[in-house]
Design an enzyme around this catalytic site. Sequence first.
Site, mmCIF file in Angstrom:
data_model
loop_
_atom_site.group_PDB
_atom_site.id
_atom_site.type_symbol
_atom_site.label_atom_id
_atom_site.label_comp_id
_atom_site.label_asym_id
_atom_site.label_seq_id
_atom_site.Cartn_x
_atom_site.Cartn_y
_atom_site.Cartn_z
ATOM 1 N N SER A 166 0.663 -0.947 -0.137
ATOM 2 C CA SER A 166 0.178 -0.128 0.150
ATOM 3 C C SER A 166 0.511 1.431 0.162
ATOM 4 C CB SER A 166 -1.298 0.397 1.745
ATOM 5 O OG SER A 166 -1.621 0.963 1.268
ATOM 6 N N ASP B 58 -9.889 -3.971 -5.772
ATOM 7 C CA ASP B 58 -9.726 -3.177 -4.945
ATOM 8 C C ASP B 58 -10.028 -1.629 -4.762
ATOM 9 O OD1 ASP B 58 -7.355 -1.549 -2.962
ATOM 10 O OD2 ASP B 58 -6.084 -2.923 -3.335
ATOM 11 N N HIS C 90 -8.637 -4.517 -1.673
ATOM 12 C CA HIS C 90 -6.825 -4.111 -0.188
ATOM 13 C C HIS C 90 -6.608 -4.836 0.351
ATOM 14 C CE1 HIS C 90 -4.196 -0.798 -1.114
ATOM 15 N NE2 HIS C 90 -4.008 -0.452 -0.146
#
Length: 203
Positions: free
Chosen positions: A104, A154, A185
């Site tokens: 991320s 995501d 995610h």
Amino acid sequence: MSKDSYLHKLRAGAPGQPAFFVFHGTGGDENQFFDFGARLLPNATVISPRGDVSEFGAARFFRRTAEGVYDMTDLDRATQQMAAFVTANRDEHEAGLVIGLGFSNGANILANVLIEFPDLFDAAVLMHPLIPFEPKPAPAPASRRVLITAGERDPICPVPLTNALADYFRVQGGEVEMEWHAGGHDIRGNEIEAAKAFLTPYV
């Protein structure tokens, strides 16, 4: 000094072994991937910095103005600082190859270092990265390897942007692999297995 410009966790390996930098996601810290990194590359020097930006108490590596909207000035600051940190620690530990893994926000700072300093990392695992702008051309060594892992649903990292980033890295040179899962995610087992397989040459 650059080698201490981030609060970080360190496990020193033998000289000549890889330097393995692991980068947490938003709200994580230097512990999030440290043990994971140590298991992936047991002989490497493992270095896990904590992001120096706070977003409502959550640690990040650079600022943003909204979800998916980056403060480009701060991204540049953070990228320059991170590249100096990586270089200083590589040299301090007399490391061989330089390898990165990030998730991320950690994948985003790693990806931007790859863009701005294409010769610095020999291999990188980008888990759910988001580069929501068109990167500049940055030819990479033919030996550089990149693995991108992502979720097909995501909401933070849309599939078209993930594919665009992979295409960008392919054009710059080197090897690019991708691993998808059907979720969002979050990190799933097949991503971990893909990372293990990708990093096997460096164990």
